[in-house]
Write an enzyme that holds these catalytic residues in place. Structure first.
Site, PDB file in Angstrom:
ATOM      1  N   ARG A   1      11.802  -6.083   5.262  1.00 37.09           N
ATOM      2  CA  ARG A   1      11.547  -4.660   5.050  1.00 37.09           C
ATOM      3  C   ARG A   1      12.364  -3.815   6.027  1.00 37.09           C
ATOM      4  O   ARG A   1      12.548  -4.185   7.177  1.00 37.09           O
ATOM      5  CB  ARG A   1      10.056  -4.379   5.253  1.00 37.09           C
ATOM      6  CG  ARG A   1       9.682  -2.920   5.119  1.00 37.09           C
ATOM      7  CD  ARG A   1       8.256  -2.755   4.684  1.00 37.09           C
ATOM      8  NE  ARG A   1       7.329  -2.756   5.794  1.00 37.09           N
ATOM      9  CZ  ARG A   1       6.008  -2.591   5.645  1.00 37.09           C
ATOM     10  NH1 ARG A   1       5.485  -2.424   4.445  1.00 37.09           N
ATOM     11  NH2 ARG A   1       5.216  -2.610   6.679  1.00 37.09           N
TER      12      ARG A   1
ATOM     13  N   ARG B   1      -0.188  -9.038  13.579  1.00 33.39           N
ATOM     14  CA  ARG B   1      -0.759  -8.043  12.654  1.00 33.39           C
ATOM     15  C   ARG B   1      -1.560  -8.719  11.542  1.00 33.39           C
ATOM     16  O   ARG B   1      -2.597  -8.219  11.119  1.00 33.39           O
ATOM     17  CB  ARG B   1       0.365  -7.176  12.051  1.00 33.39           C
ATOM     18  CG  ARG B   1       0.873  -6.121  13.034  1.00 33.39           C
ATOM     19  CD  ARG B   1       2.186  -5.537  12.596  1.00 33.39           C
ATOM     20  NE  ARG B   1       2.086  -4.756  11.389  1.00 33.39           N
ATOM     21  CZ  ARG B   1       3.113  -4.519  10.570  1.00 33.39           C
ATOM     22  NH1 ARG B   1       4.301  -5.002  10.837  1.00 33.39           N
ATOM     23  NH2 ARG B   1       2.945  -3.779   9.504  1.00 33.39           N
TER      24      ARG B   1
ATOM     25  N   ARG C   1      11.315  -2.047  11.876  1.00 33.66           N
ATOM     26  CA  ARG C   1      10.309  -1.510  12.786  1.00 33.66           C
ATOM     27  C   ARG C   1      10.093  -2.434  13.974  1.00 33.66           C
ATOM     28  O   ARG C   1      10.238  -3.643  13.864  1.00 33.66           O
ATOM     29  CB  ARG C   1       8.979  -1.342  12.032  1.00 33.66           C
ATOM     30  CG  ARG C   1       8.911  -0.087  11.231  1.00 33.66           C
ATOM     31  CD  ARG C   1       7.770  -0.057  10.232  1.00 33.66           C
ATOM     32  NE  ARG C   1       6.489  -0.559  10.715  1.00 33.66           N
ATOM     33  CZ  ARG C   1       5.375  -0.548   9.984  1.00 33.66           C
ATOM     34  NH1 ARG C   1       5.394  -0.038   8.751  1.00 33.66           N
ATOM     35  NH2 ARG C   1       4.260  -1.022  10.459  1.00 33.66           N
TER      36      ARG C   1
ATOM     37  N   LYS D   1       0.830  -1.219   0.000  1.00 34.29           N
ATOM     38  CA  LYS D   1       0.000   0.000   0.000  1.00 34.29           C
ATOM     39  C   LYS D   1       0.862   1.266   0.000  1.00 34.29           C
ATOM     40  O   LYS D   1       0.626   2.188  -0.762  1.00 34.29           O
ATOM     41  CB  LYS D   1      -0.925   0.035   1.233  1.00 34.29           C
ATOM     42  CG  LYS D   1      -1.867  -1.143   1.345  1.00 34.29           C
ATOM     43  CD  LYS D   1      -2.817  -1.006   2.530  1.00 34.29           C
ATOM     44  CE  LYS D   1      -2.135  -1.043   3.888  1.00 34.29           C
ATOM     45  NZ  LYS D   1      -1.479  -2.328   4.215  1.00 34.29           N
TER      46      LYS D   1
ATOM     47  N   ARG E   1      -9.458   0.674   8.766  1.00 33.17           N
ATOM     48  CA  ARG E   1      -8.938  -0.644   9.127  1.00 33.17           C
ATOM     49  C   ARG E   1      -9.994  -1.498   9.816  1.00 33.17           C
ATOM     50  O   ARG E   1      -9.723  -2.654  10.114  1.00 33.17           O
ATOM     51  CB  ARG E   1      -7.861  -0.412  10.156  1.00 33.17           C
ATOM     52  CG  ARG E   1      -6.415  -0.690   9.998  1.00 33.17           C
ATOM     53  CD  ARG E   1      -5.515  -1.135   9.256  1.00 33.17           C
ATOM     54  NE  ARG E   1      -4.236  -1.518   9.751  1.00 33.17           N
ATOM     55  CZ  ARG E   1      -3.108  -0.875   9.492  1.00 33.17           C
ATOM     56  NH1 ARG E   1      -3.099   0.249   8.840  1.00 33.17           N
ATOM     57  NH2 ARG E   1      -1.972  -1.388   9.883  1.00 33.17           N
TER      58      ARG E   1
HETATM   59  P1  AMP Z   1       0.956   0.374   9.289  1.00 31.60           P
HETATM   60  O1  AMP Z   1       2.182   1.196   9.107  1.00 31.60           O
HETATM   61  O2  AMP Z   1      -0.202   0.820   8.435  1.00 31.60           O
HETATM   62  O3  AMP Z   1       1.210  -1.110   9.183  1.00 31.60           O
HETATM   63  O4  AMP Z   1       0.464   0.643  10.795  1.00 31.60           O
HETATM   64  C1  AMP Z   1       1.275   0.312  11.903  1.00 31.60           C
HETATM   65  C2  AMP Z   1       0.411   0.169  13.148  1.00 31.60           C
HETATM   66  O5  AMP Z   1      -0.248   1.415  13.429  1.00 31.60           O
HETATM   67  C3  AMP Z   1      -0.715  -0.849  13.057  1.00 31.60           C
HETATM   68  O6  AMP Z   1      -0.281  -2.170  13.333  1.00 31.60           O
HETATM   69  C4  AMP Z   1      -1.684  -0.311  14.117  1.00 31.60           C
HETATM   70  O7  AMP Z   1      -1.222  -0.592  15.413  1.00 31.60           O
HETATM   71  C5  AMP Z   1      -1.574   1.182  13.914  1.00 31.60           C
HETATM   72  N1  AMP Z   1      -2.536   1.686  12.915  1.00 31.60           N
HETATM   73  C6  AMP Z   1      -2.251   2.254  11.703  1.00 31.60           C
HETATM   74  N2  AMP Z   1      -3.376   2.613  11.060  1.00 31.60           N
HETATM   75  C7  AMP Z   1      -4.409   2.269  11.877  1.00 31.60           C
HETATM   76  C8  AMP Z   1      -5.833   2.358  11.772  1.00 31.60           C
HETATM   77  N3  AMP Z   1      -6.431   2.889  10.687  1.00 31.60           N
HETATM   78  N4  AMP Z   1      -6.580   1.886  12.818  1.00 31.60           N
HETATM   79  C9  AMP Z   1      -6.005   1.364  13.916  1.00 31.60           C
HETATM   80  N5  AMP Z   1      -4.670   1.237  14.069  1.00 31.60           N
HETATM   81  C10 AMP Z   1      -3.875   1.684  13.069  1.00 31.60           C
END
Ligand code: AMP
Length: 215
Positions: A127, A173, A162, A13, A88
């Site tokens: 990554r 996740r 990360r 994404k 999400r």
């Molecule tokens: P990402 O970089 O999109 O994988 O997001 C990393 C982490 O941020 C996720 O595993 C969640 O803990 C949190 N997070 C990001 N976007 C959301 C969302 N829309 N709703 C809830 N938690 C989020």
């Protein structure tokens, strides 16, 4: 263009969103990037979000809607936006629908990036992300390494793995994704907004999206 990018962690994404920003000046809005920036800066939001993120859990919907309610009204969204990692959950998708109606904004589509699980697992464990919260460039030790090991090509900051990219957090996740986020695919199908792309190459995904929106 005004798009939602759906897909599991590691589906591409962020990479697709970055490529699309160059097409028509739409901005990438990544809730993950915003939250990581807040954690690094030690803000109230960051303090509330940190433990959920580290465990691979979702941050509560109210916090996310607070961020997005403000973000979507910033002037740079007028040219278009690419929502990366939001919504999400079904409650977030419903709240977004209400928010967009209130703001008089019409989405073009929700694009679901479908990538096989083995590819996702391999990508997430290899990554690397730039540690500078204003950059957060994405690399991969196998397919897209930095020119100098461990240093971001774009800003020179250290490139890190990360906290939520340990094997345990990754598996959590993916579980969270299947349970809470995968149902959004049928949500947007019912809304008549869904485009599914079966592709592991970001360039192929970008070309398919450009064709569909007529760019
Ligand atoms: P990402 O970089 O999109 O994988 O997001 C990393 C982490 O941020 C996720 O595993 C969640 O803990 C949190 N997070 C990001 N976007 C959301 C969302 N829309 N709703 C809830 N938690 C989020």
């Amino acid at each position: 263009m005004k798009l939602i990018l759906l897909g599991a962690p590691g589906a591409g994404k962020g990479t697709v969103a970055k490529l699309l920003t160059a097409v028509d000046g739409s901005v990438q809005i990544s809730t993950g990037d915003i939250l990581r920036g807040a954690v690094q800066a030690g803000t109230e939001l960051g303090k509330k979000a940190e433990a959920f993120m580290k465990a691979g859990d979702l941050v509560p919907d109210e916090l996310i809607m607070g961020i997005m309610g403000d973000r979507l009204q910033e002037p740079d969204c007028e040219k278009g936006f690419l929502l990366d990692g939001f919504p999400r959950t079904i409650p977030q998708a419903e709240a977004l629908k209400e928010l967009l109606t209130k703001l008089g904004i019409k989405l073009d589509m929700a694009v679901s990036l479908d990538v096989p699980r083995e590819v996702i697992l391999d990508r997430l464990t290899t990554r690397r992300t730039c540690s500078n919260s204003d950059c957060q460039a994405i690399y991969n030790v196998k397919s897209n390494p930095t020119k100098v090991e461990g240093i971001c090509d774009k800003c020179g900051s250290p490139v890190i793995q990360r906290d939520d990219e340990t094997e345990e957090a990754i598996s959590k996740r993916l579980e969270t994704y299947n349970e809470k986020t995968a149902p959004l695919v049928s949500f947007y199908e019912k809304e008549g907004l869904l485009m599914s792309v079966n592709a592991t190459s970001s360039d192929v995904v970008v070309a398919a999206i450009k064709e569909k929106v007529g760019l």
